[in-house]
Design an enzyme around this catalytic site. Structure first.
Site, mmCIF file in Angstrom:
data_model
loop_
_atom_site.group_PDB
_atom_site.id
_atom_site.type_symbol
_atom_site.label_atom_id
_atom_site.label_comp_id
_atom_site.label_asym_id
_atom_site.label_seq_id
_atom_site.Cartn_x
_atom_site.Cartn_y
_atom_site.Cartn_z
ATOM 1 N N ARG A 76 5.943 -0.828 10.395
ATOM 2 C CA ARG A 76 6.273 -0.118 9.171
ATOM 3 C C ARG A 76 7.146 1.087 9.507
ATOM 4 N NH1 ARG A 76 0.674 -1.165 8.793
ATOM 5 N NH2 ARG A 76 0.138 -2.676 7.157
ATOM 6 N N LYS A 100 -2.063 2.176 9.100
ATOM 7 C CA LYS A 100 -2.876 2.573 7.961
ATOM 8 C C LYS A 100 -4.356 2.668 8.343
ATOM 9 C CE LYS A 100 0.078 0.590 4.360
ATOM 10 N NZ LYS A 100 0.137 -0.387 3.234
ATOM 11 N N HIS A 171 11.492 -1.978 5.194
ATOM 12 C CA HIS A 171 10.536 -3.013 4.809
ATOM 13 C C HIS A 171 11.168 -4.405 4.841
ATOM 14 C CE1 HIS A 171 6.393 -3.316 3.655
ATOM 15 N NE2 HIS A 171 6.670 -4.177 2.709
ATOM 16 N N ARG A 174 10.611 -5.764 8.187
ATOM 17 C CA ARG A 174 9.226 -6.220 8.402
ATOM 18 C C ARG A 174 9.065 -7.647 7.884
ATOM 19 N NH1 ARG A 174 4.112 -4.271 9.534
ATOM 20 N NH2 ARG A 174 2.392 -4.888 8.154
ATOM 21 N N HIS A 197 -2.483 -7.092 9.479
ATOM 22 C CA HIS A 197 -2.990 -7.391 8.144
ATOM 23 C C HIS A 197 -4.489 -7.655 8.210
ATOM 24 C CE1 HIS A 197 1.234 -8.804 6.718
ATOM 25 N NE2 HIS A 197 1.054 -7.518 6.557
ATOM 26 N N TYR A 206 4.211 -12.195 3.390
ATOM 27 C CA TYR A 206 5.299 -11.710 4.223
ATOM 28 C C TYR A 206 6.055 -12.844 4.893
ATOM 29 C CZ TYR A 206 4.202 -6.732 3.996
ATOM 30 O OH TYR A 206 4.023 -5.445 3.562
#
Length: 225
Positions: A76, A100, A171, A174, A197, A206
């Site tokens: 990211r 995250k 993005h 990604r 993920h 994705y």
């Protein structure tokens, strides 16, 4: 649009401009989860993007390292902005990434990515205030605090490479990394590990099938007898 139309009709009903309950006549719009196709770059566009970072000046070396981190590892923009010098484990050839929810993983450092980072470090401006890896090129060469700065860098590179894409920024790379891994036969669960993920459904969004490749193997529709 349908949501706005219903809200407008409810406002008209309250204002006495139309009968109440008319918003219920607006039909629902079917939108299934994961139905959208990912927005990614083609292999030729990725090559052009990397080529647009050629050069020995510090800015071009930095841009090349950023692009390769995004397109090879699917990081990211925020991950790239928060990378520190201590996160690069040269002896083991790995990269420590904390994304995250402070979820930390170690990813393998591809050879070309490591070479690009090493080339950038040779001309990276020195700073005593922190050890963040990537710095801005304009004095006083402060680090990127958020992913927005990294995305802006990618947008400028895409413009320099004359790449026209439905979406611009980090993005898109990604999505490109996920699609490339799927194209080379990497299972979805392994792609999910690289992208960090929590569920396979997110990975499926994705990394979707290469439509151009499917067209080559699709059988013609049988004619009616």
């Amino acid at each position: 649009m349908t949501t706005s139309l219903r809200a407008f009709l409810r406002y008209l009903a309250v204002a006495g401009r139309c009968q109440a309950g008319l918003d219920g006549a607006v039909p629902a719009y079917a939108h299934w989860q994961l139905a959208d196709m990912p927005r990614y770059l083609s292999t030729e566009q990725v090559d052009r993007l990397i080529a647009a970072c050629d050069g020995d000046v510090g800015g071009r070396r930095r841009d090349r390292a950023i692009v390769l981190l995004l397109v090879r590892l699917g990081l990211r923009a925020g991950d790239v902005a928060q990378l520190r010098l201590a996160d690069i484990e040269w002896q083991t050839g790995s990269l420590r990434v904390c994304g995250k929810s402070r979820y930390e993983v170690r990813l393998p450092l591809p050879q070309d990515v490591g070479d690009a980072i090493a080339a950038y470090l040779e001309c990276r401006p020195s700073t005593r205030r922190n050890d963040l890896l990537f710095l801005r090129t304009i004095a006083p060469c402060r680090p990127f605090r958020r992913g927005d700065g990294i995305s802006s860098v990618v947008k400028r590179i895409m413009k320099r490479a004359d790449i026209v894409a439905p979406v611009k920024g980090a993005h898109a790379l990604r999505h490109t990394a996920a699609t490339e891994m799927l194209r080379h036969g990497v299972p979805l669960d392994k792609i999910g590990l690289v992208l960090r993920h929590r569920g396979i459904d997110t990975t499926a969004h994705y990394a979707k099938a290469d439509v151009a490749l499917l067209k080559q193997v699709a059988q013609p529709w049988p004619e009616a007898l």
